[in-house]
Design an enzyme around this catalytic site. Structure first.
Site, PDB file in Angstrom:
ATOM      1  N   SER A  34       2.052 -66.117  23.494  1.00 32.19           N
ATOM      2  CA  SER A  34       3.271 -65.775  22.762  1.00 32.19           C
ATOM      3  C   SER A  34       3.642 -66.924  21.832  1.00 32.19           C
ATOM      4  CB  SER A  34       4.422 -65.539  23.732  1.00 32.19           C
ATOM      5  OG  SER A  34       4.162 -64.384  24.471  1.00 32.19           O
ATOM      6  N   ARG A  59      10.422 -71.967  29.505  1.00 32.59           N
ATOM      7  CA  ARG A  59       9.259 -72.596  28.864  1.00 32.59           C
ATOM      8  C   ARG A  59       9.443 -74.085  28.585  1.00 32.59           C
ATOM      9  NH1 ARG A  59       8.166 -69.055  31.001  1.00 32.59           N
ATOM     10  NH2 ARG A  59       7.402 -67.040  30.321  1.00 32.59           N
ATOM     11  N   GLU A 102       7.450 -71.112  20.678  1.00 33.12           N
ATOM     12  CA  GLU A 102       7.201 -71.479  22.080  1.00 33.12           C
ATOM     13  C   GLU A 102       6.011 -72.444  22.118  1.00 33.12           C
ATOM     14  OE1 GLU A 102       6.937 -68.168  24.899  1.00 33.12           O
ATOM     15  OE2 GLU A 102       5.251 -69.158  25.873  1.00 33.12           O
TER      16      GLU A 102
HETATM   17  C1  FAD Z   1      -4.230 -65.209  25.900  1.00 34.01           C
HETATM   18  C2  FAD Z   1      -3.109 -66.131  26.304  1.00 34.01           C
HETATM   19  C3  FAD Z   1      -2.121 -65.680  27.176  1.00 34.01           C
HETATM   20  C4  FAD Z   1      -1.071 -66.522  27.541  1.00 34.01           C
HETATM   21  N1  FAD Z   1      -0.114 -66.043  28.382  1.00 34.01           N
HETATM   22  C5  FAD Z   1       0.900 -66.839  28.754  1.00 34.01           C
HETATM   23  C6  FAD Z   1       1.913 -66.364  29.655  1.00 34.01           C
HETATM   24  O1  FAD Z   1       1.898 -65.219  30.104  1.00 34.01           O
HETATM   25  N2  FAD Z   1       2.908 -67.219  29.990  1.00 34.01           N
HETATM   26  C7  FAD Z   1       2.975 -68.500  29.536  1.00 34.01           C
HETATM   27  O2  FAD Z   1       3.906 -69.241  29.913  1.00 34.01           O
HETATM   28  N3  FAD Z   1       2.027 -68.977  28.696  1.00 34.01           N
HETATM   29  C8  FAD Z   1       1.005 -68.189  28.295  1.00 34.01           C
HETATM   30  N4  FAD Z   1       0.042 -68.677  27.445  1.00 34.01           N
HETATM   31  C9  FAD Z   1       0.186 -70.029  26.903  1.00 34.01           C
HETATM   32  C10 FAD Z   1      -0.531 -71.140  27.710  1.00 34.01           C
HETATM   33  O3  FAD Z   1      -1.665 -70.630  28.378  1.00 34.01           O
HETATM   34  C11 FAD Z   1       0.398 -71.833  28.715  1.00 34.01           C
HETATM   35  O4  FAD Z   1       1.507 -72.422  28.081  1.00 34.01           O
HETATM   36  C12 FAD Z   1      -0.368 -72.937  29.484  1.00 34.01           C
HETATM   37  O5  FAD Z   1       0.395 -73.307  30.586  1.00 34.01           O
HETATM   38  C13 FAD Z   1      -0.680 -74.168  28.646  1.00 34.01           C
HETATM   39  O6  FAD Z   1      -1.552 -75.006  29.383  1.00 34.01           O
HETATM   40  P1  FAD Z   1      -2.682 -75.896  28.650  1.00 34.01           P
HETATM   41  O7  FAD Z   1      -3.355 -76.710  29.693  1.00 34.01           O
HETATM   42  O8  FAD Z   1      -3.543 -75.058  27.821  1.00 34.01           O
HETATM   43  O9  FAD Z   1      -1.740 -76.821  27.769  1.00 34.01           O
HETATM   44  P2  FAD Z   1      -2.052 -77.372  26.292  1.00 34.01           P
HETATM   45  O10 FAD Z   1      -1.980 -76.236  25.339  1.00 34.01           O
HETATM   46  O11 FAD Z   1      -3.278 -78.193  26.296  1.00 34.01           O
HETATM   47  O12 FAD Z   1      -0.780 -78.311  26.090  1.00 34.01           O
HETATM   48  C14 FAD Z   1       0.506 -77.776  26.029  1.00 34.01           C
HETATM   49  C15 FAD Z   1       1.517 -78.937  26.075  1.00 34.01           C
HETATM   50  O13 FAD Z   1       1.453 -79.541  27.357  1.00 34.01           O
HETATM   51  C16 FAD Z   1       1.156 -80.922  27.227  1.00 34.01           C
HETATM   52  N5  FAD Z   1       0.309 -81.291  28.371  1.00 34.01           N
HETATM   53  C17 FAD Z   1      -0.855 -80.711  28.743  1.00 34.01           C
HETATM   54  N6  FAD Z   1      -1.322 -81.310  29.851  1.00 34.01           N
HETATM   55  C18 FAD Z   1      -0.444 -82.290  30.170  1.00 34.01           C
HETATM   56  C19 FAD Z   1      -0.377 -83.280  31.201  1.00 34.01           C
HETATM   57  N7  FAD Z   1      -1.324 -83.368  32.157  1.00 34.01           N
HETATM   58  N8  FAD Z   1       0.672 -84.136  31.207  1.00 34.01           N
HETATM   59  C20 FAD Z   1       1.640 -84.070  30.255  1.00 34.01           C
HETATM   60  N9  FAD Z   1       1.623 -83.163  29.247  1.00 34.01           N
HETATM   61  C21 FAD Z   1       0.605 -82.283  29.216  1.00 34.01           C
HETATM   62  C22 FAD Z   1       0.463 -81.078  25.891  1.00 34.01           C
HETATM   63  O14 FAD Z   1       0.632 -82.385  25.370  1.00 34.01           O
HETATM   64  C23 FAD Z   1       1.204 -80.039  25.066  1.00 34.01           C
HETATM   65  O15 FAD Z   1       2.447 -80.577  24.636  1.00 34.01           O
HETATM   66  C24 FAD Z   1      -1.016 -67.854  27.055  1.00 34.01           C
HETATM   67  C25 FAD Z   1      -2.033 -68.310  26.193  1.00 34.01           C
HETATM   68  C26 FAD Z   1      -3.057 -67.466  25.826  1.00 34.01           C
HETATM   69  C27 FAD Z   1      -4.130 -67.981  24.909  1.00 34.01           C
END
Ligand code: FAD
Length: 293
Positions: A212, A163, A282
């Site tokens: 998570s 992660r 996480e």
């Molecule tokens: C129902 C549910 C199920 C999930 N299941 C999983 C799973 O199975 N496995 C898993 O790993 N995760 C899971 N997640 C968590 C999440 O979806 C992942 O971590 C996802 O990859 C985050 O992407 P985001 O665009 O929403 O990032 P955000 O939440 O918007 O940001 C997360 C971090 O990334 C940074 N960031 C975002 N975009 C950029 C960019 N372009 N450049 C630099 N930094 C950036 C942000 O500043 C922040 O620090 C789940 C979430 C939910 C709600």
């Protein structure tokens, strides 16, 4: 920020700037640096817990050309005999990319079905499930630094681990090139369906959460420890440990970030008291501590 987080929690952002092109992003970064204004970037907000006091400085959202994806090389056309290359902008949605790869008969991303983030967030978090993660698929990335300069990096230089990825500090991921294997479309679809069903059966996917909450400690499952500590269903205000999956915290309506953080501390202390294991978040906790001007 509550409307930009899947947890529906978070105070006001001082300024929100949507950016649609690389040229615009470069100008914005240069201007912010010149004026010494702090910034952060948010993807789909599916892994962020924003403080009730909100975010200082400029919060950047990528859109427009950052949402495009395309196949740039077929297997055997410079991508290696057994690989094809897909280029995806940082704002592409992971489920959309999985669907695109399936339609192209490309295998490797099936594990990501149901992860509701953007490509940028997925690579920064090295998103993964069912024993696979996105890191090993990353051939290269384009990043933009604080001064508005574009950089490229090979996937292996990002040192993906559980992660996390080691992006150069203060950079924004602009796009990524992923390396996938040609596969049988029906098999890919079937695998995606199986993962989706497993998710539906074991995770509260219809309720506001950020997935998570804690990393799994080595050789253990955070959810199992929380459940064994008797905390399934435990709540602080409207912030509740899911009764379906103990590593998911749910917002039942009007939870604040403070409720979520109090729930987090209670779970950490209880699990430490019972099992001597320190659970590490996480999720990305943003605001206050992260403020930079
Ligand atoms: C129902 C549910 C199920 C999930 N299941 C999983 C799973 O199975 N496995 C898993 O790993 N995760 C899971 N997640 C968590 C999440 O979806 C992942 O971590 C996802 O990859 C985050 O992407 P985001 O665009 O929403 O990032 P955000 O939440 O918007 O940001 C997360 C971090 O990334 C940074 N960031 C975002 N975009 C950029 C960019 N372009 N450049 C630099 N930094 C950036 C942000 O500043 C922040 O620090 C789940 C979430 C939910 C709600």
């Amino acid at each position: 920020m509550s409307q930009f987080s899947t947890l529906r929690v978070g105070g006001p952002a001082e300024a929100i700037v949507p950016v649609a092109t690389v040229a615009e992003l470069s100008r914005l970064m240069g201007w912010l640096q010149k004026n010494e204004i702090g910034w952060q970037v948010v993807g789909r907000g599916s892994n962020i817990l924003v403080s009730d006091s909100g975010l200082a400085g400029v919060t950047i959202f990528l859109e427009g050309e950052f949402r495009t994806m395309e196949k740039v090389a077929d297997a055997g056309e410079g991508a290696g005999e057994e690989r094809a290359l897909i280029r995806a902008g940082a704002a592409c949605l992971l489920p959309g990319l999985v669907a695109y790869c399936t339609s192209q008969g490309l295998s490797g991303l099936e594990f990501a079905v149901g992860i509701p983030g953007s490509i940028g967030g997925a690579i920064v978090m090295n998103a993964g499930a069912w024993g696979s993660a996105i890191g090993p698929l990353v051939e290269s990335v384009a990043l933009m630094d604080d001064s508005g300069t574009l950089l490229t990096r090979k996937g292996e230089s990002l040192e993906f681990s559980y992660r996390q990825a080691a992006l150069p500090p203060r950079t924004i991921l602009v796009e990524a090139t992923l390396s996938l294997r040609p596969g049988d479309r029906d098999v890919i679809k079937k695998t995606c369906r199986q993962y989706q069903e497993k998710r539906r059966a074991t995770q509260p996917i219809a309720e506001p959460s950020i997935g998570s909450f804690f990393k799994n400690p080595p050789g253990e499952s955070a959810g199992r420890l929380i459940e064994k500590a008797g905390l399934k269903g435990f709540a602080v205000g409207d912030a509740r440990v899911s009764a379906l999956h103990a590593n998911f915290f749910i917002n039942e309506g009007s939870a604040s970030a403070a409720d979520m953080l109090n729930l987090m501390h209670h779970v950490q202390e209880t699990v430490y008291g019972r099992f001597g294991v320190r659970l590490e978040p996480e999720v990305c906790i943003m605001g206050e501590n992260q403020r930079k001007k």
